[in-house]
Design an enzyme around this catalytic site. Structure first.
Site, PDB file in Angstrom:
ATOM      1  N   ASN A  22       0.801  -1.236   0.000  1.00  0.00           N
ATOM      2  CA  ASN A  22       0.000   0.000   0.000  1.00  0.00           C
ATOM      3  C   ASN A  22       0.832   1.285   0.000  1.00  0.00           C
ATOM      4  OD1 ASN A  22       0.604  -0.861   2.615  1.00  0.00           O
ATOM      5  ND2 ASN A  22      -1.092   0.273   3.491  1.00  0.00           N
ATOM      6  N   GLU A  77       3.300  -4.667  12.519  1.00  0.00           N
ATOM      7  CA  GLU A  77       2.417  -3.536  12.217  1.00  0.00           C
ATOM      8  C   GLU A  77       1.293  -4.093  11.372  1.00  0.00           C
ATOM      9  OE1 GLU A  77       2.608  -0.662  13.407  1.00  0.00           O
ATOM     10  OE2 GLU A  77       4.696  -0.061  13.683  1.00  0.00           O
ATOM     11  N   CYS A  96      -3.317   1.518   6.776  1.00  0.00           N
ATOM     12  CA  CYS A  96      -3.651   0.807   8.015  1.00  0.00           C
ATOM     13  C   CYS A  96      -4.279   1.738   9.043  1.00  0.00           C
ATOM     14  CB  CYS A  96      -2.409   0.146   8.576  1.00  0.00           C
ATOM     15  SG  CYS A  96      -1.030   1.282   8.672  1.00  0.00           S
ATOM     16  N   GLU A 143       7.284   1.504  15.378  1.00  0.00           N
ATOM     17  CA  GLU A 143       8.121   2.097  14.350  1.00  0.00           C
ATOM     18  C   GLU A 143       8.140   3.604  14.603  1.00  0.00           C
ATOM     19  OE1 GLU A 143       9.919   0.415  12.478  1.00  0.00           O
ATOM     20  OE2 GLU A 143       8.929  -1.410  11.776  1.00  0.00           O
TER      21      GLU A 143
HETATM   22  P1  NAP Z   1      -0.020  -9.409   3.588  1.00  0.00           P
HETATM   23  O1  NAP Z   1      -0.680 -10.372   2.709  1.00  0.00           O
HETATM   24  O2  NAP Z   1       0.096  -9.721   5.022  1.00  0.00           O
HETATM   25  O3  NAP Z   1       1.426  -9.156   2.936  1.00  0.00           O
HETATM   26  C1  NAP Z   1       2.401  -8.334   3.522  1.00  0.00           C
HETATM   27  C2  NAP Z   1       3.778  -8.843   3.125  1.00  0.00           C
HETATM   28  O4  NAP Z   1       3.977 -10.146   3.693  1.00  0.00           O
HETATM   29  C3  NAP Z   1       3.964  -9.019   1.616  1.00  0.00           C
HETATM   30  O5  NAP Z   1       5.292  -8.721   1.286  1.00  0.00           O
HETATM   31  C4  NAP Z   1       3.676 -10.489   1.438  1.00  0.00           C
HETATM   32  O6  NAP Z   1       4.239 -11.031   0.262  1.00  0.00           O
HETATM   33  C5  NAP Z   1       4.313 -11.064   2.681  1.00  0.00           C
HETATM   34  N1  NAP Z   1       3.817 -12.391   3.058  1.00  0.00           N
HETATM   35  C6  NAP Z   1       2.666 -13.012   2.670  1.00  0.00           C
HETATM   36  N2  NAP Z   1       2.587 -14.238   3.227  1.00  0.00           N
HETATM   37  C7  NAP Z   1       3.707 -14.396   3.979  1.00  0.00           C
HETATM   38  C8  NAP Z   1       4.199 -15.453   4.808  1.00  0.00           C
HETATM   39  N3  NAP Z   1       3.513 -16.589   4.966  1.00  0.00           N
HETATM   40  N4  NAP Z   1       5.368 -15.273   5.457  1.00  0.00           N
HETATM   41  C9  NAP Z   1       6.070 -14.135   5.317  1.00  0.00           C
HETATM   42  N5  NAP Z   1       5.664 -13.109   4.532  1.00  0.00           N
HETATM   43  C10 NAP Z   1       4.492 -13.228   3.881  1.00  0.00           C
HETATM   44  O7  NAP Z   1      -0.696  -8.007   3.562  1.00  0.00           O
HETATM   45  P2  NAP Z   1      -1.206  -7.252   2.278  1.00  0.00           P
HETATM   46  O8  NAP Z   1      -2.490  -7.853   1.853  1.00  0.00           O
HETATM   47  O9  NAP Z   1      -0.115  -7.233   1.298  1.00  0.00           O
HETATM   48  O10 NAP Z   1      -1.409  -5.758   2.874  1.00  0.00           O
HETATM   49  C11 NAP Z   1      -2.595  -5.314   3.483  1.00  0.00           C
HETATM   50  C12 NAP Z   1      -2.573  -5.452   4.982  1.00  0.00           C
HETATM   51  O11 NAP Z   1      -1.439  -4.809   5.554  1.00  0.00           O
HETATM   52  C13 NAP Z   1      -3.747  -4.799   5.649  1.00  0.00           C
HETATM   53  O12 NAP Z   1      -4.321  -5.658   6.600  1.00  0.00           O
HETATM   54  C14 NAP Z   1      -3.183  -3.568   6.341  1.00  0.00           C
HETATM   55  O13 NAP Z   1      -3.841  -3.086   7.445  1.00  0.00           O
HETATM   56  C15 NAP Z   1      -1.839  -4.015   6.687  1.00  0.00           C
HETATM   57  N6  NAP Z   1      -0.951  -2.853   6.826  1.00  0.00           N
HETATM   58  C16 NAP Z   1      -0.565  -2.435   8.064  1.00  0.00           C
HETATM   59  C17 NAP Z   1       0.241  -1.312   8.225  1.00  0.00           C
HETATM   60  C18 NAP Z   1       0.695  -0.832   9.571  1.00  0.00           C
HETATM   61  O14 NAP Z   1       1.589  -0.019   9.638  1.00  0.00           O
HETATM   62  N7  NAP Z   1       0.136  -1.284  10.677  1.00  0.00           N
HETATM   63  C19 NAP Z   1       0.660  -0.618   7.111  1.00  0.00           C
HETATM   64  C20 NAP Z   1       0.239  -1.063   5.867  1.00  0.00           C
HETATM   65  C21 NAP Z   1      -0.554  -2.190   5.738  1.00  0.00           C
HETATM   66  P3  NAP Z   1       3.453 -11.081  -1.157  1.00  0.00           P
HETATM   67  O15 NAP Z   1       2.160 -10.422  -0.978  1.00  0.00           O
HETATM   68  O16 NAP Z   1       4.361 -10.385  -2.086  1.00  0.00           O
HETATM   69  O17 NAP Z   1       3.334 -12.524  -1.518  1.00  0.00           O
END
Ligand code: NAP
Ligand code: MG
Length: 476
Positions: free
Chosen positions: A150, A248, A282, A454
Site C-alpha cells: 500500500n 504492524e 492501516c 516504528e
Molecule cells: P499481507 O498479505 O500480510 O502481505 C504483507 C507482506 O507479507 C507481503 O510482502 C507479502 O508477500 C508477505 N507475506 C505473505 N505471506 C507471507 C508469509 N507466509 N510469510 C512471510 N511473509 C508473507 O498483507 P497485504 O495484503 O499485502 O497488505 C494489506 C494489509 O497490511 C492490511 O491488513 C493492512 O492493514 C496491513 N498494513 C498495516 C500497516 C501498519 O503499519 N500497521 C501498514 C500497511 C498495511 P506477497 O504479498 O508479495 O506474496
C-alpha cells in the site's frame, strides 16, 4: 517488454538462482505490469549470508560516517523524486502527487535517523565502589523487513532507516506486486556508500521468500507490516525461534465526532481519513462514531464531500486484483447486513475505468458495531457511520474492536478530548485532526493491530538491545 526486475544482493542486481520471473498487473488498466524475479529460499540464504558478512563492518563504521551515508540516501530520494514517484504510481496506480508525498516521507525517515546514529547509547551505573558497571546498546545483526503493497517505498524506508541507523544490516522483501521502489532504495543505498551486503532485497512471494527470511537462523529480528493472518503465521515461526518481531498489522480505527466539534472541518477530515490512498492505509478512520444529535447533518456533510472524490482522478484504484475483489465482497456483505449505502457501494460505471481495479468511495449508515463491516478491516475507501449518545458510549464503542491502531476525537472541549484520547486502546490518537503523521511520532498497535513501535526515537529501541557489562575493580 523491459528486462525483469532483479534482486539486490551484496551490492548488485542479481537474477534468481532458479531464474524464474512473473509479470505483474497494472492496477489502473488491468493490463500487464512490471515483470519481477521470483526468489526462493536459496536466494534468501545468499542475501542473509551477505547481510551477515556485512554486519560487523557496518556496525563498526564510525557513527558520523554512517550518519552521512543515511543523509546522502535521503538527499538522493529527493533528487530522484520524479523518477521514483513515476515508478511507484506505475506499480500502484496512485495519483502521482500521493506517490511524491510518500517518497518525501521516505526521505524524511533517512534524514531523521541519519541524525540519530549516536543515540543508541548506554549508561554508567554507580552500584558499588569495586565495580565498574555500564550498559551498551548493540545492533541485533541481520534484520528481515517484510512490507505490503500500500505504501511500498515509504514503509520500506520506515523500517530500514532506523534498522541501519542502529547498526544492523537488512534483507528486505517488498510485496511482489510493488517491488520496484524498494530495489531502487537499496541501489541508491549502495551508490551512496552503504557497504555491499548492508541492504539486500529479495523479490518474490511471501509464502516462499518471506517465510524463508523468518526461518533463517542468521536473521535476528523481523519487522513485518501487513495483514493479521500473515502476522500470526510469522509469530508462530518466531515462537519456535525466540525471534523478536515488530508487527504492524491492520486497523478498524474509530473517529469520534462530538456535537460541539468544528463540524465543517471534522467532516473534511473524516473523509480524508477513509479515502486517502483509496482507503488502503492501516491507520484509516473507518468507523465514524457520531453523536446522535448531529448525525443527520454530519452524515450529509460527509456524503457531500465524498461525492466530490472521483475514482481515476482524486482516488486511485485498489492496488491488487485480490484487494479489489475483497472490497467488492464487503459491498455484498454490507447489503446482506442491511446497511444503507449513502453514497457508493459499487464500482464506477465510467467505461474508461472498467478494466482497472476501481471502487466508489462509500459511506454506510444504518450500521451497528457488531456487523462485519464494522468489525473487519476492508482496506478500501469505505466508512461506516455509527451513532452514540454519551462520551462513555463513544469510548466503549471505540474499544469494542479486535484492533487498536489509531483513534480520533473531534470536540471543542479540551478536557473531554484528553479524557477520551487517554481512554482509547490504540497506539496513537489524533485530536481535532486526522493522522498527524510524522517521522518523530512513535507508531504501532494494540491488540490485533500488532506490537512494537516504528518511527520516532522509540524505533531505535526495537532495532537494538541492551547489554550490561560489569567489571570488578581492584585496589579501591
Ligand atoms: P499481507 O498479505 O500480510 O502481505 C504483507 C507482506 O507479507 C507481503 O510482502 C507479502 O508477500 C508477505 N507475506 C505473505 N505471506 C507471507 C508469509 N507466509 N510469510 C512471510 N511473509 C508473507 O498483507 P497485504 O495484503 O499485502 O497488505 C494489506 C494489509 O497490511 C492490511 O491488513 C493492512 O492493514 C496491513 N498494513 C498495516 C500497516 C501498519 O503499519 N500497521 C501498514 C500497511 C498495511 P506477497 O504479498 O508479495 O506474496
Ligand atoms: Mg497478501
Amino acid at each position: 517488454m523491459s528486462a525483469p526486475l532483479l534482486h539486490w544482493i551484496d551490492g548488485k542486481a542479481v537474477p534468481s538462482a532458479g531464474g524464474t520471473t512473473r509479470a505483474g498487473t497494472n492496477p489502473s488498466t488491468g493490463g500487464p505490469g512490471a515483470e519481477v524475479s521470483l526468489g526462493t529460499a536459496d536466494d534468501v540464504d545468499f542475501a542473509v549470508r551477505a547481510a551477515h558478512g556485512a554486519a560487523k563492518g557496518w556496525r563498526h563504521t564510525g557513527s558520523l560516517d554512517r550518519g552521512r551515508i543515511l543523509a546522502a540516501i535521503s538527499r538522493r530520494l529527493l533528487a530522484d523524486l520524479d523518477e521514483l514517484a513515476a515508478m511507484e504510481s506505475a506499480d500502484t496506480g496512485k495519483p502521482l502527487a500521493l506517490s511524491m508525498a510518500e517518497i518525501r516521507g521516505a526521505a524524511e525517515y533517512f534524514e531523521f535517523y541519519a541524525a540519530l546514529v549516536n543515540l543508541p547509547v548506554g549508561e554508567v551505573l554507580d552500584i558499588q565502589p569495586n565495580l565498574h558497571v555500564y550498559t551498551l546498546r548493540e545492533p541485533l545483526g541481520v534484520v528481515g523487513v517484510i512490507t505490503p503493497w500500500n505504501l511500498p517505498l515509504n514503509q520500506a524506508a520506515r523500517a530500514c532507516a532506523p534498522a541501519l541507523a542502529a547498526g544492523n544490516t537488512i534483507v528486505a522483501k517488498p510485496a511482489e506486486s510493488t517491488s520496484r521502489t524498494t530495489v531502487a532504495l537499496a541501489r541508491i543505498g549502495s551508490e551512496e556508500g552503504l557497504p555491499p551486503g548492508a541492504f539486500n532485497v529479495v523479490l518474490g512471494q511471501g509464502s516462499e521468500v518471506g517465510t524463508a527470511i523468518v526461518r533463517h537462523p542468521l536473521v535476528r529480528k523481523v519487522a513485518f507490516t501487513g495483514s493479521v493472518p500473515v502476522g500470526q503465521e510469522i509469530g508462530r515461526i518466531a515462537a519456535d525461534r525466540i525471534l523478536p518481531l515488530t508487527l504492524e498489522l491492520g486497523g478498524k480505527s474509530a473517529n469520534i465526532v462530538f456535537a460541539d466539534a468544528d463540524l465543517e472541518f471534522a467532516a473534511s477530515e473524516a473523509v480524508r481519513a477513509f479515502t486517502t490512498n483509496a482507503g488502503q492505509v492501516c491507520s484509516s478512520g473507518t468507523r465514524l462514531l457520531v453523536q446522535r444529535e448531529i448525525q443527520e447533518r454530519f452524515t450529509a456533510a460527509v456524503v457531500a464531500a465524498t461525492r466530490k472524490l472521483r475514482p481515476g482522478h482524486e482516488v486511485g484504484p485498489m492496488i491488487t486484483r485480490g484487494q479489489w475483489e475483497t472490497v467488492r465482497r464487503y459491498f455484498r456483505i454490507a447489503a446482506e447486513e442491511g446497511a444503507t449505502a449513502e453514497v457508493g457501494g459499487g464500482v464506477p460505471l465510467d467505461s474508461e475505468l472498467a478494466a482497472g481495479f476501481y471502487v466508489e468511495p462509500t459511506v454506510y449508515s444504518g450500521v451497528t458495531n457488531d456487523m462485519r463491516i464494522a468489525r473487519e478491516e476492508i482496506f478500501g475507501p469505505v466508512v461506516v457511520i455509527i451513532p452514540f449518545e454519551t462520551e462513555d458510549e463513544a469510548v466503549a464503542l471505540a474499544n469494542d474492536s479486535d484492533f487498536g491502531l489509531v483513534g480520533g476525537v473531534f470536540t471543542s472541549d479540551m478536557s473531554r478530548a484528553i479524557r477520551v484520547a487517554e481512554s482509547i486502546e490504540a497506539g496513537q490518537v489524533y485530536i481535532n485532526s486526522w493522522s498527524t503523521q510524522s517521522v518523530q511520532m512513535p507508531f504501532g498497535g494494540h491488540k490485533h493491530s500488532g506490537y512494537g513501535r516504528e518511527k520516532g526515537i522509540e524505533a531505535l529501541n526495537h532495532y537494538s538491545h541492551i547489554k550490561s557489562i560489569s567489571m570488578r575493580l581492584t585496589g579501591r
